[in-house]
Design a protein around this motif. Structure first.
Motif, mmCIF file in Angstrom:
data_model
loop_
_atom_site.group_PDB
_atom_site.id
_atom_site.type_symbol
_atom_site.label_atom_id
_atom_site.label_comp_id
_atom_site.label_asym_id
_atom_site.label_seq_id
_atom_site.Cartn_x
_atom_site.Cartn_y
_atom_site.Cartn_z
ATOM 1 N N GLN A 127 48.593 58.550 33.954
ATOM 2 C CA GLN A 127 47.231 58.180 34.310
ATOM 3 C C GLN A 127 47.182 56.891 35.127
ATOM 4 O OE1 GLN A 127 44.201 58.783 31.159
ATOM 5 N NE2 GLN A 127 45.944 59.154 29.804
ATOM 6 N N GLU A 128 46.208 56.820 35.981
ATOM 7 C CA GLU A 128 45.982 55.602 36.759
ATOM 8 C C GLU A 128 45.496 54.506 35.815
ATOM 9 O OE1 GLU A 128 43.124 54.078 40.450
ATOM 10 O OE2 GLU A 128 43.546 56.219 40.169
ATOM 11 N N MET A 129 46.049 53.311 35.984
ATOM 12 C CA MET A 129 45.617 52.177 35.167
ATOM 13 C C MET A 129 44.410 51.499 35.800
ATOM 14 S SD MET A 129 49.098 50.381 33.742
ATOM 15 C CE MET A 129 50.590 51.330 33.455
ATOM 16 N N ASP A 130 43.578 50.921 34.951
ATOM 17 C CA ASP A 130 42.377 50.214 35.399
ATOM 18 C C ASP A 130 42.727 48.748 35.609
ATOM 19 O OD1 ASP A 130 39.923 49.111 35.865
ATOM 20 O OD2 ASP A 130 38.945 49.941 34.081
ATOM 21 N N ARG A 131 42.970 48.382 36.851
ATOM 22 C CA ARG A 131 43.385 47.012 37.137
ATOM 23 C C ARG A 131 42.281 45.991 36.843
ATOM 24 N NH1 ARG A 131 47.721 48.591 36.551
ATOM 25 N NH2 ARG A 131 49.290 48.991 38.140
ATOM 26 N N ALA A 132 41.031 46.438 36.767
ATOM 27 C CA ALA A 132 39.950 45.518 36.405
ATOM 28 C C ALA A 132 40.160 44.972 34.997
ATOM 29 C CB ALA A 132 38.604 46.230 36.497
ATOM 30 N N LYS A 133 40.898 45.717 34.191
ATOM 31 C CA LYS A 133 41.196 45.291 32.819
ATOM 32 C C LYS A 133 42.566 44.612 32.738
ATOM 33 C CE LYS A 133 38.376 48.750 30.412
ATOM 34 N NZ LYS A 133 37.708 49.340 31.576
ATOM 35 N N GLN A 134 43.189 44.392 33.885
ATOM 36 C CA GLN A 134 44.524 43.791 33.911
ATOM 37 C C GLN A 134 44.604 42.657 34.944
ATOM 38 O OE1 GLN A 134 46.691 47.501 34.671
ATOM 39 N NE2 GLN A 134 47.392 47.517 32.551
ATOM 40 N N PRO A 135 43.850 41.587 34.719
ATOM 41 C CA PRO A 135 43.835 40.477 35.684
ATOM 42 C C PRO A 135 45.193 39.801 35.844
ATOM 43 C CG PRO A 135 42.739 39.853 33.643
ATOM 44 C CD PRO A 135 42.959 41.339 33.575
ATOM 45 N N ASN A 136 45.984 39.753 34.771
ATOM 46 C CA ASN A 136 47.295 39.114 34.878
ATOM 47 C C ASN A 136 48.234 39.905 35.770
ATOM 48 O OD1 ASN A 136 46.707 36.918 33.137
ATOM 49 N ND2 ASN A 136 47.066 38.212 31.357
ATOM 50 N N VAL A 137 48.204 41.239 35.645
ATOM 51 C CA VAL A 137 49.033 42.074 36.513
ATOM 52 C C VAL A 137 48.641 41.852 37.964
ATOM 53 C CG1 VAL A 137 49.637 44.440 37.149
ATOM 54 C CG2 VAL A 137 49.395 43.826 34.736
ATOM 55 N N THR A 138 47.345 41.842 38.222
ATOM 56 C CA THR A 138 46.848 41.656 39.584
ATOM 57 C C THR A 138 47.294 40.312 40.160
ATOM 58 O OG1 THR A 138 44.904 43.020 39.117
ATOM 59 C CG2 THR A 138 44.773 41.526 41.004
ATOM 60 N N LYS A 139 47.283 39.295 39.342
ATOM 61 C CA LYS A 139 47.581 37.938 39.817
ATOM 62 C C LYS A 139 49.070 37.636 39.876
ATOM 63 C CE LYS A 139 46.436 33.076 38.906
ATOM 64 N NZ LYS A 139 45.637 32.148 38.053
#
Length: 387
Positions: A127-139
Motif C-alpha cells: 500500500q501507498e504510505m501517507d507521507r502527511a503522517k510521516q513528517p520525519n521521513v519527508t524531512k
C-alpha cells in the motif's frame, strides 16, 4: 554475526520463479483492492516482521529493544515484533499465497531487500504510505535513497537500513592496497578470492568493475560480465561463491579478498584491524532494505507512525549505533557526534555508516532486474555459482 550476512543464495522456492520471475498477470492487485478497514484507532497494536539481529537490543536484557520500547511507551501502541525473515525468496514464498489471493498476511509492516521490494511493488502487493503522517521521513530521508527505479519518490517503501556492497581484504596478508574490482583477478590471489552467491547481491559490483553504469545496464553487459567470471571459475581463481561464509574465510586467512557488505566489515575490524573495506574507484552499489505495508494490513496508520518514529534523528542514531550499516537518516550523524561516549562519537566519523561526499560520488543504486530478465539471468548466474 551481522544480519546482512545471513542472506542465502538466490533461487529459493517455486513461487519465485512462477510468480515473480514470470510475472503472472493474475497475481497483480489493482490500487482499489489493496486497502482494508483500518483498525488503528480502536486497536492500538501492529505486527512488525523483520530480520534477525536488525534492531537494537539492551546489553543486559536481549528481550528488550530500547528504540521500539520507547515508541510503545510514547504512543500506547503494542508492537508484536517477530524476527521471521531469514531469506527474501523464502519470505516471498511464505506470504505470496495470501497476497495473490487477496487475503490478509497477518503483518502490518515488513522489511525486505529493495530488489525484492521491486517485485511487490510491480505486483501491487503493498500500500501507498501517507507521507502527511510521516513528517520525519519527508524531512530526513537520505536524498540518495529517495527515488529508486522501482519506486520513484518512495511512495510504497521507506529504507530501514542501507549498505554498500564492495570489497573486503586483509591488507597485511595481501601486502598492498586493493582499489579496483580488477585487483581481485591478480595472479597472487588465485584461489583466495570469493564472490557472493546471490545474483542480486553480486552482479552490480562486477558490472561496475567492467565500467558499466549500473543505473542502465543491459543484457549484453550482464553476459559479458558472466563470461569473465566463468573464466575465473574455470581457472580456479575464484575459490568459491559464498553467503555468510566469507566472514569466516576472511578471518581465518583462507581468503585474502572477497565481495563483502559494509556492515559486516565494521564488525570484523573490531577483532582484526588489518581487514579493510573498499569502495572501488569505479564505484560500488548502494542498496537498501525497506519497510513496506502489505495489502489489507489492518493497522496501517499505526505502521506509518512506527516508520516515522525511526526517522527521528535521535532514534535513527540509536539504531545505527547498534546495526552498523549505512544510516538512511544523515541527520543522525550529528546526534552521535555530540555524544559524550567516545565510541558512539567515533561512529559519526565512520564513512561506512555516514558516507562522506567523496565516497557518495562512487555509490550508485543499480536498476533492478526485471521480471522478464530474471529467469534467464538467474539460470546463468546460478550455473556459475554452482547453485
Amino acid at each position: 554475526m551481522s544480519r546482512r550476512s545471513l542472506l542465502r543464495a538466490l533461487g529459493g522456492g517455486a513461487a519465485v520463479s512462477v510468480l515473480a520471475g514470470c510475472g503472472v498477470p493474475a497475481a497483480y492487485i489493482g490500487p482499489g483492492e489493496r486497502g482494508a478497514e483500518d483498525r488503528s484507532r480502536r486497536d492500538r497494536s501492529l505486527a512488525f516482521a523483520n530480520w534477525p539481529l536488525y534492531i537494537d537490543t539492551d546489553d543486559k536484557d536481549k528481550t528488550k529493544r530500547p528504540s521500539l520500547d520507547a515508541f510503545e511507551k510514547r504512543t500506547g501502541i503494542d508492537v508484536r515484533y517477530t524476527e521471521e525473515i531469514n531469506d527474501n525468496d523464502e519470505f516471498f514464498g511464505k506470504i505470496s499465497p495470501s497476497l495473490m489471493n487477496h487475503q490478509e498476511t497477518g503483518r502490518d509492516l515488513i522489511v525486505i531487500s529493495d530488489w525484492m521490494c521491486a517485485r511487490f511493488v510491480r505486483l501491487g502487493w503493498v500500500q501507498e504510505m501517507d507521507r502527511a503522517k510521516q513528517p520525519n521521513v519527508t524531512k530526513y530521508l537520505d536524498p540518495q535513497l529517495r527515488s529508486p527505479h522501482f519506486d520513484p519518490g518512495r511512495t510504497f517503501t521507506v529504507p530501514w537500513q542501507s549498505g554498500i556492497t564492495g570489497i573486503a581484504y586483509n591488507k597485511r596478508r595481501v601486502g598492498r592496497e586493493i582499489r579496483h574490482v580488477s585487483d581481485l583477478w591478480a595472479d597472487d590471489l588465485k584461489g583466495r578470492v570469493t564472490l557472493l552467491s546471490g545474483l542480486d547481491e553480486a552482479f552490480a559490483l562486477l558490472l561496475q568493475g567492467d565500467g558499466v553504469d549500473i543505473r542502465k545496464w543491459t543484457a549484453d553487459d550482464f553476459h559479458r560480465m558472466c563470461d569473465k567470471v566463468e573464466k575465473m571459475v574455470d581457472s580456479h581463481h575464484i575459490r568459491r561463491f559464498t553467503g555468510n561464509d566469507y566472514i569466516k574465510d576472511l578471518s581465518s586467512g583462507d581468503v585474502l579478498a572477497c565481495q563483502a557488505y559494509s556492515g559486516d566489515v565494521i564488525q570484523l575490524q573490531a577483532d582484526d584491524p588489518d581487514i579493510e573495506f573498499v569502495v572501488p574507484e569505479e564505484g560500488a552499489e548502494l542498496w537498501a532494505e525497506s519497510l513496506m505495508i502489505p495489502n489489507l494490513a489492518r493497522h496501517k496508520q499505526n505502521a506509518e507512525r512506527l516508520v516515522d518514529h525511526y526517522y527521528e534523528p535521535e532514534v535513527a542514531a540509536e539504531l545505527a549505533a547498534w546495526v552498523n550499516y549505512v544510516c538512511p537518516v544523515p541527520a543522525a550523524r550529528d546526534v552521535l557526534a555530540s555524544s559524550k561516549d567516545k565510541d558512539l562519537a567515533a561512529l559519526a566519523e565512520d564513512p561506512l555508516i555516514f558516507p562522506d561526499d567523496a565516497m557518495r560520488k562512487r555509490l550508485v543504486i543499480a536498476r533492478d532486474i526485471t521480471s522478464k530478465e530474471r529467469t534467464e539471468f538467474a539460470k546463468r548466474w546460478n550455473a556459475l555459482a554452482g547453485l
